[in-house]
Design an enzyme around this catalytic site. Structure first.
Site, PDB file in Angstrom:
ATOM      1  N   SER A   1       7.263  10.496  -4.384  1.00 27.44           N
ATOM      2  CA  SER A   1       6.118   9.757  -3.859  1.00 27.44           C
ATOM      3  C   SER A   1       5.518   8.934  -4.994  1.00 27.44           C
ATOM      4  O   SER A   1       6.245   8.303  -5.755  1.00 27.44           O
ATOM      5  CB  SER A   1       5.100  10.723  -3.247  1.00 27.44           C
ATOM      6  OG  SER A   1       4.003  10.015  -2.694  1.00 27.44           O
ATOM      7  N   SER A   2       4.209   8.946  -5.141  1.00 23.73           N
ATOM      8  CA  SER A   2       3.544   8.145  -6.171  1.00 23.73           C
ATOM      9  C   SER A   2       2.084   8.559  -6.284  1.00 23.73           C
ATOM     10  O   SER A   2       1.480   9.002  -5.307  1.00 23.73           O
ATOM     11  CB  SER A   2       3.615   6.657  -5.808  1.00 23.73           C
ATOM     12  OG  SER A   2       2.769   5.885  -6.641  1.00 23.73           O
TER      13      SER A   2
ATOM     14  N   TYR B   1       2.149   0.529   0.603  1.00 22.65           N
ATOM     15  CA  TYR B   1       2.815   1.425  -0.355  1.00 22.65           C
ATOM     16  C   TYR B   1       2.039   2.730  -0.491  1.00 22.65           C
ATOM     17  O   TYR B   1       2.617   3.823  -0.408  1.00 22.65           O
ATOM     18  CB  TYR B   1       2.933   0.727  -1.705  1.00 22.65           C
ATOM     19  CG  TYR B   1       3.647   1.537  -2.752  1.00 22.65           C
ATOM     20  CD1 TYR B   1       5.047   1.561  -2.809  1.00 22.65           C
ATOM     21  CD2 TYR B   1       2.939   2.287  -3.684  1.00 22.65           C
ATOM     22  CE1 TYR B   1       5.713   2.316  -3.769  1.00 22.65           C
ATOM     23  CE2 TYR B   1       3.591   3.043  -4.646  1.00 22.65           C
ATOM     24  CZ  TYR B   1       4.976   3.053  -4.691  1.00 22.65           C
ATOM     25  OH  TYR B   1       5.629   3.807  -5.635  1.00 22.65           O
TER      26      TYR B   1
ATOM     27  N   LYS C   1       3.376   6.406   0.989  1.00 23.80           N
ATOM     28  CA  LYS C   1       3.653   7.433  -0.019  1.00 23.80           C
ATOM     29  C   LYS C   1       2.805   8.683   0.241  1.00 23.80           C
ATOM     30  O   LYS C   1       3.241   9.809  -0.007  1.00 23.80           O
ATOM     31  CB  LYS C   1       3.387   6.883  -1.415  1.00 23.80           C
ATOM     32  CG  LYS C   1       4.448   5.897  -1.906  1.00 23.80           C
ATOM     33  CD  LYS C   1       5.832   6.530  -1.961  1.00 23.80           C
ATOM     34  CE  LYS C   1       6.842   5.645  -2.670  1.00 23.80           C
ATOM     35  NZ  LYS C   1       8.214   6.235  -2.666  1.00 23.80           N
TER      36      LYS C   1
END
Length: 253
Positions: free
Chosen positions: A138-139, A152, A156
């Site tokens: 993920s982030s 985004y 995520k």
């Protein structure tokens, strides 16, 4: 520390560059046989050769994970060629910028549904493993509100939620499910390399947000992902491991 990966069979999506390539190479260095996929066939072939040179069995295909049939076929072929599946690491990302409908659709198809497609295809094989593990990338963009509304960040975050629920749903099957959320990662040809060249002021501001004074390397993220995927982490499941050098300011519980 022996991670217990020798002889294990792993799948890595988006394994030809950046974080994915570092993950594939780290798995191979630990003695794990590896299957990988990406859209660029030439890059896949080069990666397979590099992995094979490490003395393990490696295979790869040019695959678009937005194609359910192609993704399922790749998983089935990889399981046949490697002799099973113990580990899946879902790394591929659309890296779609913005908040428009196209960005949301692309992130949904590649990042979210790409993860789901691989998971659904791999589950029957993972159930047969005595060390089954699924890790998604993920982030930290999913963890903090910044840069306004972004597809985004939203997708995520959805991946983290999916993996958390999967950890409970798959536990009775003997399958662990975890997430790794990197902060800024710098490598040649990557997003931050491009921004450094095209938007040096933005790059400078972003770099200054990192208390360690630098961005992560793909290898540092790979180390975290491979550990979570390995038998050395056999009682860890449902975790979102943040690899950001203290860039995020939230307290983690």
């Amino acid at each position: 520390m022996d991670l217990g990966l020798k002889g294990k069979k792993a799948l890595v999506t988006g394994g030809t560059r950046g974080i994915g390539r570092a993950i594939a190479e780290t798995l191979a260095a630990e003695g794990c046989d590896v299957a990988t996929c990406a859209r660029d066939g030439a890059a896949v072939d080069a990666t397979v050769k590099a992995l094979t040179d490490k003395g393990v069995k490696a295979t790869g295909r040019a695959v678009d994970v937005t194609d359910t049939d192609a993704t399922t076929k790749w998983v089935n072929d990889a399981a046949s060629e490697l002799g099973g599946i113990d580990i899946v690491i879902a790394n591929v990302s659309a890296l779609a910028a913005g908040a428009g409908e196209d960005a949301w659709r692309r992130m949904l198809e590649v990042d979210m549904l790409g993860t789901v497609r691989v998971a659904e295809a791999a589950l029957p094989y993972l159930e047969k493993s005595d060390a089954a593990s699924f890790v998604s990338i993920s982030s930290t963009a999913a963890l903090e509100s910044s840069q306004g509304v972004r597809a985004y960040s939203g997708i995520k975050a959805a991946i983290i939620a999916y993996m958390a629920n999967a950890s409970n749903a798959w536990a009775e099957l003997g399958i662990r499910a975890n997430t790794v959320s990197p902060g800024n990662v710098f490598f040649e040809g990557g997003v931050w390399d491009i921004r450094k060249k095209e938007s040096p002021e933005l790059f400078k501001v972003s770099l200054e947000r990192n208390p360690l004074g630098r961005m992560a390397t793909p290898q540092e993220v790979a180390n975290a992902a491979v550990f979570l995927a390995s038998p050395a982490a056999s009682f860890i499941t449902g975790v979102n491991l943040v690899v950001d050098g203290a860039m995020t300011r939230r307290i983690q519980y």
